[in-house]
Write a protein that holds these residues in place. Structure first.
Motif, short mmCIF file in Angstrom:
data_model
loop_
_atom_site.label_atom_id
_atom_site.label_comp_id
_atom_site.label_asym_id
_atom_site.label_seq_id
_atom_site.Cartn_x
_atom_site.Cartn_y
_atom_site.Cartn_z
N SER A 82 100.02 -25.94 116.96
CA SER A 82 99.29 -25.42 118.11
C SER A 82 99.58 -26.29 119.32
CB SER A 82 97.80 -25.39 117.82
OG SER A 82 97.38 -26.66 117.44
N ARG A 112 107.37 -15.27 122.70
CA ARG A 112 106.20 -14.48 123.09
C ARG A 112 105.35 -14.11 121.89
NH1 ARG A 112 105.53 -11.80 127.60
NH2 ARG A 112 107.74 -11.84 128.10
N ILE A 113 106.00 -13.68 120.82
CA ILE A 113 105.23 -13.27 119.65
C ILE A 113 104.44 -14.46 119.09
CG2 ILE A 113 107.20 -13.55 118.07
CD1 ILE A 113 104.71 -10.80 117.57
N GLN A 148 103.31 -17.04 120.81
CA GLN A 148 102.18 -17.29 121.71
C GLN A 148 101.08 -16.24 121.46
OE1 GLN A 148 101.78 -19.85 123.52
NE2 GLN A 148 100.04 -19.31 124.78
N ASN A 149 101.49 -15.01 121.24
CA ASN A 149 100.50 -13.97 120.92
C ASN A 149 99.76 -14.31 119.64
OD1 ASN A 149 101.30 -12.60 123.15
ND2 ASN A 149 102.30 -10.92 122.07
N ARG A 176 99.16 -17.24 118.44
CA ARG A 176 98.19 -18.31 118.72
C ARG A 176 96.95 -17.73 119.38
NH1 ARG A 176 100.19 -22.51 122.49
NH2 ARG A 176 98.23 -23.50 121.96
N THR A 177 97.17 -16.83 120.34
CA THR A 177 96.02 -16.23 121.03
C THR A 177 95.16 -15.46 120.05
OG1 THR A 177 97.47 -15.97 122.94
CG2 THR A 177 95.37 -14.81 123.00
N HIS A 229 93.14 -17.71 117.89
CA HIS A 229 91.98 -18.35 118.52
C HIS A 229 90.87 -17.36 118.79
CE1 HIS A 229 93.16 -22.47 119.02
NE2 HIS A 229 94.37 -22.08 119.39
N SER A 230 91.21 -16.19 119.28
CA SER A 230 90.17 -15.20 119.56
C SER A 230 90.76 -13.81 119.61
CB SER A 230 89.48 -15.53 120.88
OG SER A 230 88.77 -14.40 121.31
N VAL A 245 89.08 -11.18 120.23
CA VAL A 245 88.46 -10.45 121.34
C VAL A 245 89.26 -10.67 122.62
CG1 VAL A 245 86.40 -10.25 122.73
CG2 VAL A 245 86.20 -10.63 120.28
N ILE A 246 89.57 -11.95 122.89
CA ILE A 246 90.31 -12.27 124.11
C ILE A 246 91.71 -11.66 124.04
CG2 ILE A 246 91.30 -14.14 125.47
CD1 ILE A 246 88.86 -15.80 124.72
N ALA A 306 91.50 -8.07 124.81
CA ALA A 306 91.22 -7.83 126.22
C ALA A 306 92.45 -8.12 127.09
CB ALA A 306 90.05 -8.68 126.67
N SER A 307 93.34 -8.98 126.58
CA SER A 307 94.52 -9.33 127.36
C SER A 307 95.68 -8.40 127.06
CB SER A 307 94.96 -10.76 127.05
OG SER A 307 93.85 -11.60 127.02
N ILE A 359 97.01 -7.65 124.13
CA ILE A 359 97.86 -7.97 122.97
C ILE A 359 97.45 -7.05 121.83
CG2 ILE A 359 98.40 -9.74 121.27
CD1 ILE A 359 97.78 -11.80 123.49
#
Lengths: 367, 532, 539
Positions: C313, C379-380, C382-383, C385-386, C389-390, C392-393, C396-397, C399
């Protein structure tokens, strides 16, 4: 059309499939020329033999720890009680079979009560992930018990390996102690009246009255427990934490109580199982036993949140019924086949997976 | 000359399952202005914003009526992504930030810049290597724009709340072609100086030509930064005002509105309230209820009184009842008829004859999977050992006794059901509420705390429940605490109404005080402060 | 800085790495008690590392994407075994055998991974228990396939592999191959399906040839891209080209060709080579930075030259890296020198000489380490990781959360499948019905021992974990014998440890999650739930 759909919804698709499968197996065994009295005796015996272990799931599910994969803890306690009883009865002339059974149960229950409370404390700290944690606690306990079996300072020749002088055998014959007291006509026939009626044959069909009584007694105990003040509170704790708290009840204490009762029933369950089976199986034999119990109650119609005693009876009958009929049927068709074992694996894990996907898909339960 | 509107929502109507929550509402925002959107809870602000962002909750419930125009062009927004592409952004009240990520990562989340590689050329953009250098440059630019000098490679975790808010704003600003930003209660979580700073930044953003919709209940802030205000009430558009032409008092009045109808018929009042007979006393009382924290309340409630706690959602009124019942940790002193409660002990309030009807009916209020009977007798069984008989050494449920009592309650409260064994989960909202009330009454309480007694139930049932509460008070002299978001209902029943803002009592009002008084109190302003 | 800063740091280090430290103590004690010579222990630990490394590393991606520990690893292993079975059935030897196994197994693993991912998307929050049960469930079908379908439904005749009745596969599959009559009518016999050690015993010369060819192909593709004006040649391409040309011409020298027929190196040689490579690389970077510094008057270095730190991470603290880049290179050079110096201490030297490193297998492990780090920079990655982590976020972004999770599961399952193939070619036999059962169990235990948690796992955790866990595994029986005069106790103890460490990690994870719920997720979902219930009520 909608009526059949309603009917299926009511019973539950998996239960319907498994039930039909069971009926097909029984019907199939007639033209295959299998002795029906033996088949039914076996179904009856296995059904009752496993039922108390399945019953152990009820308090767990009701109090909110969900499917108690960690019932292995109770099983190990029961096995400890049973091995101690065998040791005592073989070393002392005075300890008869009934005394041995009593000793096994008392030691098993006391140990299970103490460890069950500790286990409950642990589960309270991992709310929301009880199933994952309890599965691995169960595995760990079995692995730990393996070390215990190797080091217990027992002397009886029935228990330990003949050559090494230490370390318990994999399989211990209970003939000399409490094996078959409640279920085997050849054993009960040597007992005085009325104990000789605890199991008898009627035209080839074995009726294990003793087992039936024990299961009825345990079920009654669980039933009355859920009618009591504490039992009502415990059910509520499992269904709705906030509600229970609003009524001034400590949810954590109710969960500990439920876990302890589940563990105690696990201990009793394995002792009754062993006495019916005639052997104690140690080491890794009970590793997946909790999965069978879990699968049984789910087949019986329980969810991961709610369970009833009727689910226990139905589930144990269907699951063990399939196991005991599949074996002779398949053997007749394909000798020496592993098929029944494969079916057991697929059915038991499939039903657990199904139940998990039904209830956990979207965190409803963790909220 | 007419300035073109950046956003024009016209004649928006929306129904949820036949329940009209927005009726012919319009919202017009000019470029570069700060447009305040005000209204009580349930006035329709969130629904309007959900429509603007094309949230799934709107489309899964049958869509809406009316048109949306962005910069004069009619648009259909069917998901939040489309809203983003149209240049509409939202600064959330709860931060949409990942604590373990850096500022840059959070600003760029989901919109990362990538460098093409051999693999990405052949297998798709997913395999592009992230270009952190250009991304941190972008982040820097956005941060500079709002005048924030934190490092763009710092992690979010451990930052003060104000900073997190700025990162949120920076993320929206960084989006390409942003022209409209929605701030949803942005100052609710900030300290005073942070809030002042935020208002500055909002002004700065607006000066760059980006329009802002400012959703808040803080009147003073609206007066300070906004150009225009749109006020909603019960799903209706009440007024659109230029800030320079209006006053705090006028807005407050408009928000509350005058509702003439009393919800209950009065009945005979033979009570004598005395300051010597105190039923419930709170001293310096605090409750750690997430989202509804109580931060120090002092009040004396007289025996036989009906007292109301009002205020907007999130201000802490809900926390009071839940704290007293021990559902959340609380501190301070609670005296019931002179006896101090041990706040550590669960069920202490119940043992002191306080009963509670929870606002969270389907949560703390009911066992949805159990029968009406089980729900009605539960607390009395657990606390007073009622409905039990002894078998040997254990107490077991006495079915006939509990059944008889439940039947009595069903008749008394007119609970519409198929019988005492019906599961509460299959009852209608109003009947569920009556079951909750029945359980509370089974406790034979001297004090009854009722939170949101009429939430989600229909008008007929509403009146019945409220009238029953009034009767209980008048006939049995039960002291009643009503916690409610509906001012009308408080004003029809209560002797006094305490308005809670930010976890404290703002003002204690009489039911017949003016709308403006209520409006100002609910916005967190004190009367004295405004009149100057 | 406060005086007790170091004490505090030390304390938090101990606290955060308590599982790992506990194992260091436990393993060290067991080694001492067992009395086994270090040369023997080190030898078998390195052998086990080669076998298990890949499998443990297959766990990392799902952790990254927030799916927790992938108990579904078993399913990838099953795919590997199915592929291997058919390769042996077809009687293919050596490297081609492994390649055919991989070709058959990989699509299967991708399909399985996709299905597992889909299932996990339906059971968010319960992935671990679902994965565990799913492993058992799939095992049922696996047995059904090997016991009844093979031979029963698909007609197969192969005396060596099949049970006497012709239906079902034998308990053991031998990777040493099976004797088969030659088809030329001479009546002679030949061994077919000899796959044991295909990777472990691959001659280094062949390996270098293969790599050289791969580099040339890569350069050709680059050339095409340059011609299509999609890219330009850089310094790196030039260096690669020269290296390929040099190694290719060197391989033509008979003496070197002869020398490179060996298939493994001892640890001392390996270490020396690795140290030299690192040293040269770092020196090149220093020189490069120096030139740039002179030219631009800044310390800026090329993006490509930056080495990503090894934390999964890892955050792109790029600015910080730039400033300390040169200093870092110097430090690494110094470290190389020190490590090289250490090898001259006689006992260490002896032990190192005893350790054999199968070159190709270790290179594959290094490759998968590199892959996970590379994935993080895409990119994948980083996605993932997102999403980890969440959700929901991430949602909303914009992904696609479900798709990202499915991809993570597919990667993990395919890596598990390859890992199992590597494991089996090293082991030399397959216990048809039990070999895969414990794969997830032991891999996860090893990863956790290395200090990983349910939410965070790095290549470092994996590597440390494998060494610690397998050291204990090697010495436990002997230690048990020395302590209790019973080696079985040691064996049971190591099983207990592997279960226990997982139970502990899961409990600690749940415990922590309860105390400190993930803010981003709970707050937002909480609100949504409230809204939904409001809507539901008004109905």
């Amino acid at each position: 059309m909608s009526k059949t759909k309603h009917f299926i919804d009511q019973i539950g698709l998996p239960r319907l499939i498994i039930g039909l499968f069971f009926i097909i197996l029984i019907i199939a065994s007639v033209p295959l020329g299998l002795p029906m009295d033996a088949v039914f005796s076996d179904i009856l015996r296995r059904w009752l033999m496993y039922s108390i272990l399945v019953l152990a799931m009820v308090p767990g599910i009701q109090c909110g720890i969900s499917l108690n994969f960690g019932v292995s803890l109770g099983i190990v306690c029961g096995l400890l009680g049973a091995t101690t009883a065998v040791e005592l009865s073989s070393q002392n002339e005075g300890v008869g079979p009934w005394a041995a059974l009593g000793i096994a149960l008392v030691i098993g229950v006391v140990l299970a009560a103490v460890l069950g409370v500790l286990y409950g404390l642990l589960l309270n700290r991992v709310k929301g992930s009880e199933m994952t944690v309890s599965t691995y606690v169960g595995f760990s306990i079995i692995a730990l018990s393996n070390i215990i079996w190797l080091t217990l300072p027992f002397k009886s020749g029935e228990l330990i390996w003949p050559l090494q002088g230490i370390g318990l055998r994999n399989v211990i014959n209970l003939e000399g102690s409490f094996g078959g007291l409640l279920s085997d006509p050849t054993v009960t026939s040597t007992q005085p009246f009325p104990l000789n009626y605890l199991a008898f044959d009627i035209g080839g069909l074995t009726i294990p009255i003793g087992l039936i009584l024990v299961f009825a007694l345990c079920s009654f105990f669980v039933w009355i427990f859920f009618q009591s003040k504490a039992g009502v509170a415990m059910s509520a704790a499992g269904e709705n934490e906030l509600f229970t708290k609003a009524a001034g009840i400590s949810v954590d204490r109710m969960r500990i109580l439920g876990t302890a009762v589940s563990t105690i029933l696990g201990a009793v369950g394995i002792i009754i199982y062993a006495q019916t089976f005639g052997f104690l199986q140690l080491y890794n034999a009970p590793l997946m036993m909790s999965f069978q119990a879990v699968a049984s109650i789910l087949i019986g119609g329980a969810s991961t949140m709610r369970a009833k005693i009727s689910h226990v009876a139905i589930g144990a009958l269907l699951f063990q019924g399939i196991m005991s009929t599949a074996l002779p049927v398949v053997n007749k068709l394909m000798p020496n086949s592993m098929l029944p074992e494969v079916v057991r694996i697929i059915v038991s894990n499939g039903i657990i997976l199904y139940a998990l996907s039904k209830t956990r898909g979207g965190h409803q339960h963790e909220k | 000359m007419e300035q073109p509107l950046i956003l024009s929502m016209e004649n928006i109507s929306k129904e949820y399952f036949g329940n009209r929550v927005l009726n012919q509402v319009s919202l017009q925002v000019r470029p570069g202005e700060i447009h305040a959107l005000m209204g009580e809870n349930g006035a329709g602000k969130s629904t309007l914003m959900n429509i603007l962002f094309g949230m799934p909750v709107i489309h899964s419930t049958g869509g809406f009526d009316g048109t949306i125009k962005i910069a004069g062009e009619e648009v259909k927004i069917s998901n939040p992504n489309e809203a983003m592409h149209l240049g509409i952004g939202m600064v959330h009240q709860e931060f949409m930030l990942i604590p373990d990520f850096t500022v840059t990562e959070n600003i760029k989340v989901g919109r990362e810049t990538g460098q093409p590689t051999l693999l990405s050329e052949s297998l798709g953009k997913s395999l592009e290597i992230m270009d952190w250098e250009s991304m941190s440059a972008d982040a820097r630019r956005a941060l500079d724009l709002i005048g924030m000098n934190i490092d763009d490679y710092a992690r979010i975790a451990g930052m003060p709340i104000g900073y997190k808010q700025f990162v949120e704003i920076a993320r929206e600003i960084d989006k390409k072609g942003i022209r409209l930003l929605v701030f949803d209660e942005p100052t609710a979580v900030l300290t005073e100086s942070e809030a002042a700073n935020l208002l500055d930044i909002m002004r700065r953003i607006a000066n760059r030509g980006i329009a802002i919709i400012f959703i808040t209940h803080r009147l003073d802030e609206v007066m300070q930064v906004s150009d225009q205000v749109t006020i909603l009430r019960d799903g209706e558009l009440v007024a659109i005002k230029e800030i320079k032409d209006t006053s705090v008092v006028e807005i407050a009045e408009l928000m509350i509105g005058r509702k003439v109808d009393k919800l209950v018929d009065q009945c005979e009042d033979t009570r004598t309230l005395s300051d010597d007979a105190i039923a419930l006393e709170l001293k310096d009382y605090e409750v750690d209820m997430p989202g509804e924290a109580v931060r120090g309340i002092d009040i004396k409630i007289r025996e036989g009184e009906i007292i109301g706690f009002g205020g907007l959602a999130g201000q802490g009124k809900i926390g009071i009842g839940n704290g007293i019942m021990g559902l959340y940790e609380s501190r301070g002193e609670v005296k019931v008829f002179g006896q101090t409660l041990d706040l550590e002990k669960l069920g202490e309030a119940l043992r002191h004859d306080i009963a509670f009807v929870s606002e969270d009916r389907r949560g703390a209020g009911l066992l949805l999977g159990e029968s009406i009977e089980r729900n009605v007798i539960f607390s009395a069984l657990q606390i007073h050992n009622r409905f039990t008989s002894r078998i040997g050494f254990i107490r077991v449920l006495n079915r006939s006794e509990s059944k008889a009592h439940t039947q009595e309650m069903i008749e008394l409260l007119d609970i519409r059901c198929t019988g005492s064994q019906q599961k509460t989960g299959s009852l209608s909202g109003g009947n569920q509420q009556k079951v909750c009330l029945a359980r509370a009454l089974t406790m034979n309480p001297r004090i009854l705390i009722v939170a949101e007694p009429t939430r989600g139930i229909d008008i007929g049932a509403k009146k019945l429940v409220l009238e029953h509460l009034l009767r209980l008070n008048r006939e049995q002299n039960i002291t009643i605490v009503i916690i409610s978001s509906e001012l009308v209902e408080l004003r029809s029943l209560c002797d006094r109404i305490a308005i809670i803002t930010e976890g404290k009592i703002n003002t204690i009002l009489k039911p017949d005080d003016s709308d403006a008084d209520f409006g100002l109190a609910m916005s967190g302003l004190k009367k004295e402060m405004v009149t100057k | 800085m406060k005086n007790n800063g170091w004490v505090k740091k030390f304390r938090s280090f101990v606290f955060e790495n308590k599982v790992m430290l506990l194992f260091v103590v436990l393993t060290t004690a067991s080694i001492i008690i067992s009395g086994l010579p270090l040369t023997v222990i080190a030898g078998s630990v390195f052998e086990r590392f080669g076998r298990n490394g890949f499998l443990v590393l297959a766990l990392l991606v799902p952790v990254l994407a927030g799916l927790g520990l992938n108990f579904g690893l078993v399913i990838g292993a099953m795919a590997g075994q199915i592929g291997l079975f058919f390769a042996i059935l077809a009687g293919i030897n050596g490297i081609p055998g492994m390649l055919v196994s991989t070709l058959i197994a990989t699509p299967l693993a991708m399909l399985f991974g996709w299905m597992v991912g889909r299932l996990f998307n339906r059971m968010k929050g319960a992935e671990m228990i679902a994965g565990l049960i799913l492993g058992f469930f799939a095992d049922g079908f696996y047995q059904l396939f090997f016991l009844f379908v093979l031979g029963g439904v698909i007609p197969i005749t192969h005396e060596g592999l099949m049970l006497p009745g012709g239906i079902g596969v034998k308990n053991m599959i031998d990777l040493k191959g099976y004797r088969m009559p030659l088809n030329d009518g001479s009546g002679g016999e030949t061994v077919k399906g000899f796959i044991e050690g295909a990777f472990d015993k691959l001659p280094i010369g062949d390996l270098i040839t293969a790599i050289t060819i791969a580099v040339i192909v890569y350069l050709l593709v680059r050339g095409v891209m340059v011609m299509m004006k999609k890219s330009t040649f850089g310094l790196r391409d030039l260096a690669l080209g020269i290296a390929a040309a040099v190694s290719f011409s060197l391989l033509q020298i008979p003496a070197i060709k002869q020398l490179l027929k060996i298939n493994n190196l001892n640890f001392l040689t390996t270490l020396t080579i690795v140290l030299i490579v690192i040293a040269v690389w770092q020196m090149a970077r220093l020189v490069y930075a120096f030139i740039l510094h002179k030219r631009e008057g800044t310390e800026k270095t090329d993006v490509e030259a930056k080495s990503p730190s090894d934390v999964l991470s890892q955050s792109p603290d790029q600015k910080f890296l730039q400033k300390s880049d040169s200093r870092r290179s110097l430090l690494i050079l110094l470290l190389c020198a020190v490590i090289y110096g250490l090898t001259y201490i006689p006992p260490i030297r002896t032990i190192m000489r005893f350790i054999r490193i199968p070159v190709f297998t270790y290179m594959l492990i290094a490759g998968v380490c590199y892959f996970t780090r590379w994935l993080l920079r895409t990119r994948i990655g980083q996605n993932m990781r997102t999403v980890g982590h969440s959700q929901v976020i991430a949602n909303a972004s914009g992904i696609n959360v479900d798709r990202t999770r499915v991809i993570a599961m597919m990667i993990s399952t395919v890596l598990a499948c390859w890992g199992q193939l590597i494991f089996l070619q090293s082991l030399g036999t397959v216990a048809t019905y039990t070999q895969h059962v414990q794969v997830a169990q032991f891999s996860i235990a090893a990863l956790l021992v290395g200090g990983a948690t349910v939410q965070k796992a790095t290549t470092k955790n994996a590597i440390i974990g494998i060494f610690l866990f397998h050291s204990l595994f090697v010495v436990a029986p002997e230690a048990g014998k020395q302590l209790f005069n019973d080696s079985q106790i040691g064996e049971h103890f190591r099983v207990f440890i592997s279960y226990g460490v997982i139970a502990l990690a899961l409990a600690m994870h749940a415990w922590k999650a309860k105390i400190k719920p993930n803010l981003g997720i709970s707050a937002v979902t909480g609100k949504n739930d409230k809204d939904n219930s409001k809507i539901a009520e008004s109905s």
